[in-house]
Write a protein that holds these residues in place. Sequence first.
Motif, PDB file in Angstrom:
ATOM      1  N   ALA A   1     -11.616  10.052  -9.325  1.00 36.27           N
ATOM      2  CA  ALA A   1     -12.034   8.844  -8.613  1.00 36.27           C
ATOM      3  C   ALA A   1     -13.553   8.755  -8.565  1.00 36.27           C
ATOM      4  N   GLY A   2     -14.093   7.757  -9.228  1.00 39.79           N
ATOM      5  CA  GLY A   2     -15.527   7.540  -9.175  1.00 39.79           C
ATOM      6  C   GLY A   2     -15.922   6.839  -7.890  1.00 39.79           C
ATOM      7  N   PRO A   3     -17.220   6.740  -7.613  1.00 34.37           N
ATOM      8  CA  PRO A   3     -17.684   6.047  -6.405  1.00 34.37           C
ATOM      9  C   PRO A   3     -17.097   4.641  -6.312  1.00 34.37           C
ATOM     10  N   GLY A   4     -16.600   4.296  -5.134  1.00 34.01           N
ATOM     11  CA  GLY A   4     -16.033   2.965  -4.927  1.00 34.01           C
ATOM     12  C   GLY A   4     -14.656   2.763  -5.515  1.00 34.01           C
ATOM     13  N   ALA A   5     -13.997   3.816  -5.953  1.00 31.22           N
ATOM     14  CA  ALA A   5     -12.700   3.684  -6.617  1.00 31.22           C
ATOM     15  C   ALA A   5     -11.658   3.067  -5.691  1.00 31.22           C
ATOM     16  N   LEU A   6     -10.801   2.236  -6.282  1.00 26.82           N
ATOM     17  CA  LEU A   6      -9.664   1.665  -5.562  1.00 26.82           C
ATOM     18  C   LEU A   6      -8.490   2.624  -5.717  1.00 26.82           C
ATOM     19  N   CYS A   7      -8.019   3.179  -4.602  1.00 27.47           N
ATOM     20  CA  CYS A   7      -6.997   4.227  -4.623  1.00 27.47           C
ATOM     21  C   CYS A   7      -5.801   3.822  -3.766  1.00 27.47           C
ATOM     22  N   VAL A   8      -4.641   4.316  -4.162  1.00 25.01           N
ATOM     23  CA  VAL A   8      -3.418   4.100  -3.391  1.00 25.01           C
ATOM     24  C   VAL A   8      -2.745   5.439  -3.170  1.00 25.01           C
ATOM     25  N   ASP A   9      -2.270   5.646  -1.950  1.00 21.02           N
ATOM     26  CA  ASP A   9      -1.554   6.858  -1.551  1.00 21.02           C
ATOM     27  C   ASP A   9      -0.129   6.448  -1.191  1.00 21.02           C
TER      28      ASP A   9
ATOM     29  N   ALA B   1     -14.923   4.882  -1.475  1.00 21.29           N
ATOM     30  CA  ALA B   1     -13.534   4.702  -1.906  1.00 21.29           C
ATOM     31  C   ALA B   1     -12.836   3.646  -1.059  1.00 21.29           C
ATOM     32  N   GLU B   2     -11.985   2.866  -1.705  1.00 23.18           N
ATOM     33  CA  GLU B   2     -11.157   1.862  -1.037  1.00 23.18           C
ATOM     34  C   GLU B   2      -9.723   2.374  -1.122  1.00 23.18           C
ATOM     35  N   VAL B   3      -9.123   2.691   0.009  1.00 31.19           N
ATOM     36  CA  VAL B   3      -7.835   3.373   0.012  1.00 31.19           C
ATOM     37  C   VAL B   3      -6.782   2.570   0.768  1.00 31.19           C
ATOM     38  N   TYR B   4      -5.631   2.411   0.116  1.00 27.93           N
ATOM     39  CA  TYR B   4      -4.454   1.786   0.709  1.00 27.93           C
ATOM     40  C   TYR B   4      -3.315   2.800   0.637  1.00 27.93           C
ATOM     41  N   ALA B   5      -2.515   2.869   1.691  1.00 33.29           N
ATOM     42  CA  ALA B   5      -1.440   3.851   1.735  1.00 33.29           C
ATOM     43  C   ALA B   5      -0.171   3.187   2.247  1.00 33.29           C
ATOM     44  N   SER B   6       0.977   3.788   1.880  1.00 30.46           N
ATOM     45  CA  SER B   6       2.243   3.264   2.383  1.00 30.46           C
ATOM     46  C   SER B   6       3.254   4.382   2.546  1.00 30.46           C
TER      47      SER B   6
ATOM     48  N   GLY C   1      -9.636   3.132   5.621  1.00 25.21           N
ATOM     49  CA  GLY C   1      -8.509   2.753   4.781  1.00 25.21           C
ATOM     50  C   GLY C   1      -7.503   1.904   5.536  1.00 25.21           C
ATOM     51  N   ARG C   2      -6.427   1.521   4.836  1.00 28.51           N
ATOM     52  CA  ARG C   2      -5.372   0.715   5.447  1.00 28.51           C
ATOM     53  C   ARG C   2      -4.024   1.326   5.119  1.00 28.51           C
ATOM     54  N   VAL C   3      -3.096   1.245   6.072  1.00 32.11           N
ATOM     55  CA  VAL C   3      -1.771   1.847   5.921  1.00 32.11           C
ATOM     56  C   VAL C   3      -0.708   0.790   6.167  1.00 32.11           C
ATOM     57  N   PHE C   4       0.323   0.786   5.316  1.00 35.48           N
ATOM     58  CA  PHE C   4       1.384  -0.203   5.392  1.00 35.48           C
ATOM     59  C   PHE C   4       2.739   0.480   5.479  1.00 35.48           C
ATOM     60  N   GLU C   5       3.666  -0.149   6.190  1.00 33.96           N
ATOM     61  CA  GLU C   5       5.015   0.397   6.321  1.00 33.96           C
ATOM     62  C   GLU C   5       5.959  -0.322   5.367  1.00 33.96           C
TER      63      GLU C   5
ATOM     64  N   GLY D   1      -0.772  10.882   5.766  1.00 38.19           N
ATOM     65  CA  GLY D   1      -1.985  10.254   5.243  1.00 38.19           C
ATOM     66  C   GLY D   1      -3.037  11.248   4.818  1.00 38.19           C
ATOM     67  N   ALA D   2      -2.635  12.503   4.601  1.00 34.98           N
ATOM     68  CA  ALA D   2      -3.596  13.548   4.258  1.00 34.98           C
ATOM     69  C   ALA D   2      -4.347  13.235   2.971  1.00 34.98           C
ATOM     70  N   ALA D   3      -3.632  12.814   1.936  1.00 30.48           N
ATOM     71  CA  ALA D   3      -4.288  12.533   0.648  1.00 30.48           C
ATOM     72  C   ALA D   3      -5.282  11.383   0.786  1.00 30.48           C
ATOM     73  N   GLY D   4      -4.850  10.308   1.441  1.00 29.01           N
ATOM     74  CA  GLY D   4      -5.747   9.170   1.618  1.00 29.01           C
ATOM     75  C   GLY D   4      -6.971   9.530   2.432  1.00 29.01           C
ATOM     76  N   ALA D   5      -6.792  10.357   3.455  1.00 27.92           N
ATOM     77  CA  ALA D   5      -7.928  10.770   4.288  1.00 27.92           C
ATOM     78  C   ALA D   5      -8.934  11.565   3.479  1.00 27.92           C
ATOM     79  N   VAL D   6      -8.453  12.456   2.610  1.00 25.98           N
ATOM     80  CA  VAL D   6      -9.357  13.249   1.783  1.00 25.98           C
ATOM     81  C   VAL D   6     -10.094  12.357   0.794  1.00 25.98           C
TER      82      VAL D   6
END
Length: 269
Positions: free
Chosen positions: A100-108, A127-132, A151-155, A114-119
């Motif tokens: 993941a480079g600087p500013g990467a858009l990531c999904v967990d 980094a821009e992180v979305y998780a579900s 980041g943001r988390v979705f159910e 949410g451990a991976a997204g937090a790291v």
Amino acid sequence: MGKPASSLALEPAGPLWAGTVSRLRAAGCVFAEDEAELLFATAQDAGELNAMIERRAGGLPIEHVVGWAAFAGLRVAVDAGVFVPRRRTEFLVEQAVGLAGPGALCVDLCCGSGAAGAVLLSAVPGAEVYASDIEPAAVRCARRNIEPRGGRVFEGDLFAPLPAGLRGRVEVLVANVPYVPTEDIGLLPPEAREHEPLVALDGGSDGLDVLRRVAAEAAGWLAPGGRLLVETSEQQAARAVEAVAGHGLAPRVTTSEELYATVVVATRP
């Protein structure tokens, strides 16, 4: 593990310390001294310490007892009933951070606590992180770990709850999917079987059902050159590679002998 400062202001040498270690050992805790350190660092008084020892002796995972887990240099909140992040998964996240480079858009996906997204948010600048996650308790916990970091988390189920605007733009897609074969669930330690959600453990008949579902949709969410990273077992790696390759991704396998970890990294051409 270094000795944390004790909330009880007690040195790990007195009778309370010795009694704690003894009770944990009697309950079958292999790393009794390490766990005693965590309990001493968390409990506010001897009464709370005693209650925590009772919960641990009753089989509750130590992370659920103290309310957090050490993961990749972070203290990650882990609520009761939420999947506890494993140390071997640090290898998965290490690979993701490296890609993941600087500013990467990531999904967990299948984010659990949410451990991976937090790291990713902590280690990747901008980094821009979305998780579900499909499990409501996990979503509540993940929001505590991810959203304060931006980041943001979705159910919901896998990709379904994610914003449609992410399609075709994701650079790093981490999916710590459940991969224990259904018939092997009964072989797991009681801590996992009794205190973690089955949906976070059971991967179907051969352990790869959820991975196949992720692979079937991943290419549509990844940016060109984007990567899907999934943890699996050494025995499942060949079939996992076949599953992701069948959906237009170019896979490779990377392993860590130290952590006994196997990760499939699949790139969208």
